[in-house]
Design a protein around this motif. Structure first.
Motif, PDB file in Angstrom:
ATOM      1  N   GLU A 140      28.339  91.866  10.054  1.00 25.34           N
ATOM      2  CA  GLU A 140      27.172  92.803  10.005  1.00 25.34           C
ATOM      3  C   GLU A 140      25.830  91.899  10.333  1.00 25.34           C
ATOM      4  OE1 GLU A 140      26.986  94.576   6.165  1.00 25.34           O
ATOM      5  OE2 GLU A 140      28.860  95.651   6.388  1.00 25.34           O
TER       6      GLU A 140
ATOM      7  N   ARG B  62      30.171  97.002  13.717  1.00 24.20           N
ATOM      8  CA  ARG B  62      29.488  96.888  12.354  1.00 24.20           C
ATOM      9  C   ARG B  62      28.079  96.241  12.290  1.00 24.20           C
ATOM     10  NH1 ARG B  62      32.892  98.915   8.302  1.00 24.20           N
ATOM     11  NH2 ARG B  62      35.323  99.043   9.021  1.00 24.20           N
TER      12      ARG B  62
ATOM     13  N   THR C 218      37.895  86.266   9.609  1.00 23.41           N
ATOM     14  CA  THR C 218      37.958  87.788   9.811  1.00 23.41           C
ATOM     15  C   THR C 218      37.355  88.752   8.771  1.00 23.41           C
ATOM     16  OG1 THR C 218      40.168  87.778   8.979  1.00 23.41           O
ATOM     17  CG2 THR C 218      40.004  87.445  11.336  1.00 23.41           C
ATOM     18  N   SER C 219      36.987  88.079   7.464  1.00 24.19           N
ATOM     19  CA  SER C 219      36.357  88.785   6.370  1.00 24.19           C
ATOM     20  C   SER C 219      34.821  88.524   6.501  1.00 24.19           C
ATOM     21  CB  SER C 219      36.970  88.562   5.083  1.00 24.19           C
ATOM     22  OG  SER C 219      38.317  88.731   5.102  1.00 24.19           O
TER      23      SER C 219
ATOM     24  N   GLU D 235      34.143  92.371  11.034  1.00 25.57           N
ATOM     25  CA  GLU D 235      33.436  92.855   9.969  1.00 25.57           C
ATOM     26  C   GLU D 235      32.085  92.472   9.911  1.00 25.57           C
ATOM     27  OE1 GLU D 235      35.041  94.965   7.741  1.00 25.57           O
ATOM     28  OE2 GLU D 235      36.727  95.047   9.106  1.00 25.57           O
TER      29      GLU D 235
ATOM     30  N   LYS E 160      31.111  88.812   6.767  1.00 24.68           N
ATOM     31  CA  LYS E 160      29.860  89.967   7.043  1.00 24.68           C
ATOM     32  C   LYS E 160      28.784  89.340   7.506  1.00 24.68           C
ATOM     33  CE  LYS E 160      32.026  93.418   4.211  1.00 24.68           C
ATOM     34  NZ  LYS E 160      31.912  94.516   3.019  1.00 24.68           N
TER      35      LYS E 160
END
Length: 994
Positions: free
Chosen positions: A156, A178, A128-129, A154, A131
């Protein structure tokens, strides 16, 4: 080792196994920690096997609590938790371990440019962290589970470019608010582009190119106000054209919509994209004028509108495109003058306008900006003289002006342009002397000056470093053939015919080790044929006809073992025909007509192939059937040869009896050996989940199941207990024992390949003596068998074009999608298999190399290729590369067009390529044939209702593929792009149906 130590060692191993089992159980129930991260990384290492010296060698457990933070590609936070895992270009094999979902502090996961397989790990949803997620350039397959996007809020960067993922494009991506960089290209996604992608408002990069998408390009993408790069072309087949709404993508810098079947006109609204630096719309079916509004693209650097159906002139407003470096408008229907402002564009490097209808002269100042590197304006109606400033910046690499109406002398300045690599000026009206500097340029590999009005002599000093092709035919050049040509050590083709050369043939020329074709016919060459011709072992064609040569034909000429064409006609040669020529098994065309030869025409051997026309015009030649004197030996050597032959026959008869006795004695032993072999243990190595056993495969090795035989082995049809049909190839000359020369590893690499147009290798079965390859079964057999069999007439135009495109995509993947690339080495119609829907699948890819490395000397036909498909350069390099595959594929295209086999239908050893060239040449004797006339002269009469435009395109691609010089052939990626258009464009009309 003492038993006590052995026992202790076994207890240690068992303890270690229990510990790993205990740790694995704990992983499932504990909260992840830095210690957990270490164990997870070791699990990942186990699943992703790398070669020695790879980036995972230092992933070794130590007593240090944070030792894993020092692993290559691993970064940690202050708590020793892994936050970045970046392992690329190793390469790694295997799969991504599901335990990766326990690295819940991971921010960057990059495993690109490896050979990872398997499906997309659903456990990534737990990161979940995260990017940045980059799994590009692997061999992963299957659908991307949409459930993963619920936890990656999260994210990107999401990059899975160049894998084998399939299914529809994931709609759930819209949850990633994001997301800035989305690259799904180079896969097998199908269906339409979801219009809801416009909801990812943070998106700056969208790559959907290289898939199999369809439907209309959604206009809703124009709402992506932050979008800077958009790639949606290549292999997809969209309906309709470019949405005019794209003109509102004000942040766009890169727009690539090449090769995706776009129709209609180019929207004028694109001219509002003030930040756009690249616009690629090539290889579509766009029509109409080039919008003058595109002159508003003030930041534009690269513009490619080639291979469309555009009309009109180059807009005057293009003079405002001051940043332009590349302008590609070739293969359209543009006309008019090439505007003078083109020469004033300060940064222009590449100008390609070939195959249009441009007229008048080139801009006089072209090249004066000092930046020009490539100029190609071939096949237009241009006239005037060559501009003198083309190489002012000493950067010009390619100069192609052929097939126009240029006249006058070639500027001397170009002879000093050291950057030039390719010069093609043939089929114009140039005159004067060829600047001598051209023959000393260090980087030029091709000089073509044929079909002009050049005069004067060639220079005595010639040293062109890498020149491979020199054609000066059909000019008015005089003087001797310079001996300095022998300095061109890389020369492959020397074409000097139809000039006014005089003097003798320099014997030094035959020291050129790579010289394959030499034509000096229709000149005033005199003297004898140098005996040094025997030194040039690479010669395949020699044409010295229509000169003033005298003396005897050198007997040493028989040492040219791969010579296929020898034309010495219309000279003053005398003496007897060397009897040694009958042993030249590669010689299929011989012309000795209209000389002063005498004595008998030799019998037997290769002389059985030649026609009577090969010897006509020699009044003193006699045939043994008509002249008693010809029955007598002409010299003592021949008489001795006859006696020797009688002795040899006796020896051969005795030898045959001995061999037959040996085989009779060995037959019983062979039966016993087969039984022993079958009793040895077989091992099945699957490359995907298989619902059958090794015994089921071996049971199918029966005579009644054979469906094909070839140089590489025997193919059986196998019916598995679950109802699945497979093809089983039993390889000859290969071993799977301890000394298999890497065969098993190579086959496992092939087993990981997943492509819709490549036959799937499901697994292989082996014991100590035999390898069995298990393939998916193709119900409609091979293309060659169908095309040249009784059902060939049922294979009509659209099916043939589709097969061409699909086979090209399969080869393209081998050449460009695999790392390292895989060269097929035996591309032919029999290695293109057809499934139940007649979709094409390339078979036997890479096997030639692996069979050869495993010691299968009897399979050299597979290694070198098959007769009729072998590229010309094989004769002097004795190796094949990717351009050799391209040549062979061009032969397959000619088979599809003509319906003829590559050899055996044209007489005198002529193959399909030579037949096509000869047919076109005969047409040119009447008038310059159009593309339509050339195609109609060779097209399969069984075909009906096809598009002439589509057929011409296929024919042009085929002829480019079978170019004599490998450098002139396109890559397979270029072939796919050239074939990507539809086989039946709506205009112009089908002339054959009228």
């Amino acid at each position: 080792m003492p038993k006590e130590l052995q026992s202790a060692e076994m207890r240690g191993i068992c303890s270690c196994r229990y510990f790993l089992f205990f740790v694995s159980v704990c992983l499932a129930f504990s909260i992840p920690t830095s210690s957990t991260d270490l164990i997870v990384l070791m699990k990942i290492k186990t699943a992703m096997i790398g070669p020695k010296g790879s980036g995972l060698d230092d992933w070794i457990v130590s007593s240090s609590r944070a030792s894993h933070c020092l692993f290559s590609g691993v970064s940690c936070d202050e708590n020793s938790r892994v936050v970045s895992l970046n392992v690329s270009f190793v390469p790694l094999f295997g799969t991504i371990a599901p335990e990766i979902g326990l690295l819940n502090n991971l921010v960057n996961l990059t495993l690109s440019c490896n050979n990872l397989t398997g499906k997309f790990p659903a456990e990534i949803a737990n990161l979940t962290s995260l990017k940045l997620l980059n799994l590009s350039n692997n061999i992963m397959y299957g659908h991307v589970p949409e459930s993963i996007f619920g936890g990656l809020l999260e994210l990107e960067v999401f990059d899975i470019y160049n894998n084998n993922f399939s299914g529809p494009l994931p709609i759930e991506l819209v949850k990633l608010k994001r997301l800035k960089h989305l690259h799904l290209g180079g896969n097998y996604f199908s269906g339409e582009i979801p219009s809801v992608y416009c909801e990812i408002q943070s998106l700056e990069y969208l790559g959907l190119n290289g898939n199999g998408l369809s439907g209309k390009v959604p206009a809703s993408l124009s709402r992506l106000s932050n979008l800077q790069e958009l790639y949606i072309g290549y292999f997809s087949m969209y309906e309709g054209g470019i949405p005019p709404e794209f003109g509102s993508l004000s942040s766009l810098r890169m727009l690539d919509m090449g090769s995706c079947n776009l129709t209609g006109e180019i929207p004028a609204s694109l001219g509002r994209l003030k930040l756009l630096h690249t616009l690629f719309l090539q290889l579509n079916r766009l029509s109409g004028l080039i919008p003058a509004e595109l002159s508003g693209l003030v930041s534009l650097k690269s513009l490619d509108l080639s291979n469309n159906e555009l009309t009109g002139e180059i807009p005057k407003g293009f003079s405002e495109l001051k940043q332009l470096t590349l302008l590609n408008l070739f293969r359209n229907h543009l006309h008019g003058r090439i505007p003078s402002f083109i020469a004033d564009l300060p940064y222009l490097e590449v100008l390609q306008l070939w195959e249009n209808n441009f007229t008048f002269e080139l801009p006089v100042n072209l090249g004066s900006n000092g930046k020009l590197t490539k100029l190609d304006v071939a096949t237009n109606h241009l006239t005037g003289m060559i501009p003198r400033h083309l190489c002012d910046g000493k950067r010009l690499e390619t100069l192609i002006l052929m097939d126009n109406y240029f006249f006058g002398p070639v500027p001397e300045e170009l002879g000093d342009c050291k950057s030039l690599t390719r010069i093609r000026l043939m089929k114009n009206f140039f005159n004067g002397t060829i600047p001598p500097g051209f023959f000393n340029l260090p980087l030029v590999d091709m000089l073509e000056f044929s079909d002009n009005y050049f005069t004067g002599k060639l220079p005595d000093e010639i040293s062109g470093g890498i020149l491979g092709l020199l054609t000066l035919s059909n000019n008015r050049i005089t003087g001797n053939v310079p001996a300095a040509i022998a300095n061109l050590t890389n020369l492959q083709t020397l074409s000097l015919e139809l000039n006014q050369f005089s003097g003798e043939i320099p014997p030094q020329i035959f020291d050129l080790k790579k010289l394959s074709k030499m034509n000096i016919s229709n000149n005033n060459i005199t003297g004898k044929i140098p005996t040094t011709i025997a030194h040039c072992k690479s010669l395949t064609l020699v044409d010295f006809s229509s000169n003033n040569l005298f003396g005897e034909i050198p007997r040493a000429i028989a040492k040219l073992e791969i010579l296929s064409t020898l034309n010495l006609s219309r000279n003053q040669l005398e003496g007897q025909i060397p009897i040694e020529i009958r042993s030249m098994t590669s010689l299929t065309i011989l012309d000795l007509s209209y000389n002063n030869l005498s004595g008998p025409v030799p019998e037997g051997g290769q002389f059985l192939v030649f026609n009577d026309s090969s010897f006509t015009g020699n009044p003193n030649l006699c045939s043994p059937l008509h002249h008693l004197s010809c029955l007598l030996p002409q010299n003592q050597d021949e008489l001795s040869g006859q006696k020797s032959s009688s002795s040899k026959v006796a020896i051969i008869v005795v030898s045959i009896i001995g061999v037959l006795s040996f085989f009779a004695a060995a037959l019983k032993f062979n039966r016993y050996r087969i039984k022993c072999r079958e009793s040895k243990a077989w091992k099945l190595t699957p490359f995907q989940k298989l619902d059958f056993k090794v015994e089921d495969v071996v049971e199918c090795l029966k005579e009644e199941n054979i469906i094909g035989k070839g140089g590489a082995g025997i193919v059986y049809r196998g019916s598995m207990p679950n109802g699945m049909n497979v093809a089983i190839k039993r390889l000859v000359g290969s071993s799977s024992g301890r000394n298999d020369h890497g065969f098993s590893a190579e086959i496992q690499t092939l087993g990981r390949i997943r492509h819709r147009n490549i036959v799937k290798l499901l697994g292989f079965v082996s014991n100590n003596d035999t390898n069995l390859l298990i393939y998916e079964f193709m119900p409609n057999g091979c293309l060659g068998g169908l095309l040249h069999g009784s059902k060939g007439s049922h294979l009509q135009w659209e099916s043939r074009y589709r097969i061409a495109v699909e086979a090209a995509k399969g080869l393209c993947y081998l050449h460009h999608g695999c790392s390292p690339l895989i060269i097929h080495r035996d591309v032919k119609s029999n290695n293109i298999l057809l499934d139940s829907d007649f979709a094409a699948h390339v078979a036997d890819f890479g096997l030639a190399k692996f069979l050869h490395s495993a010691g299968a000397s009897e399979c050299m036909s597979s290694v070198a290729g098959s007769y009729g498909y072998i590229a010309p350069e094989y004769a002097y390099t004795l190796r094949v590369d990717e351009k050799s595959d391209v040549y062979s594929f061009g032969v397959v295209l000619l088979e599809l067009i003509t319906g003829r086999k590559p050899v055996g239908e044209f007489g005198d050893g002529v193959d399909i390529v030579r037949w096509v060239l000869k047919t076109i040449s005969e047409l040119s004797e009447i008038s310059k044939p159009s593309d339509a006339a050339a195609v109609l002269a060779v097209v399969d009469p069984r075909l009906s209702g096809y598009s002439l435009v589509g057929m011409i395109n296929l024919f042009n691609v085929a002829m480019r593929c079978v170019a004599e010089m490998s450098a002139e052939r396109p890559t397979m990626m270029e072939v796919v792009h050239m074939l990507a258009g539809p086989p039946h464009p709506q205009s112009p009309p089908n002339l054959l149906a009228m």
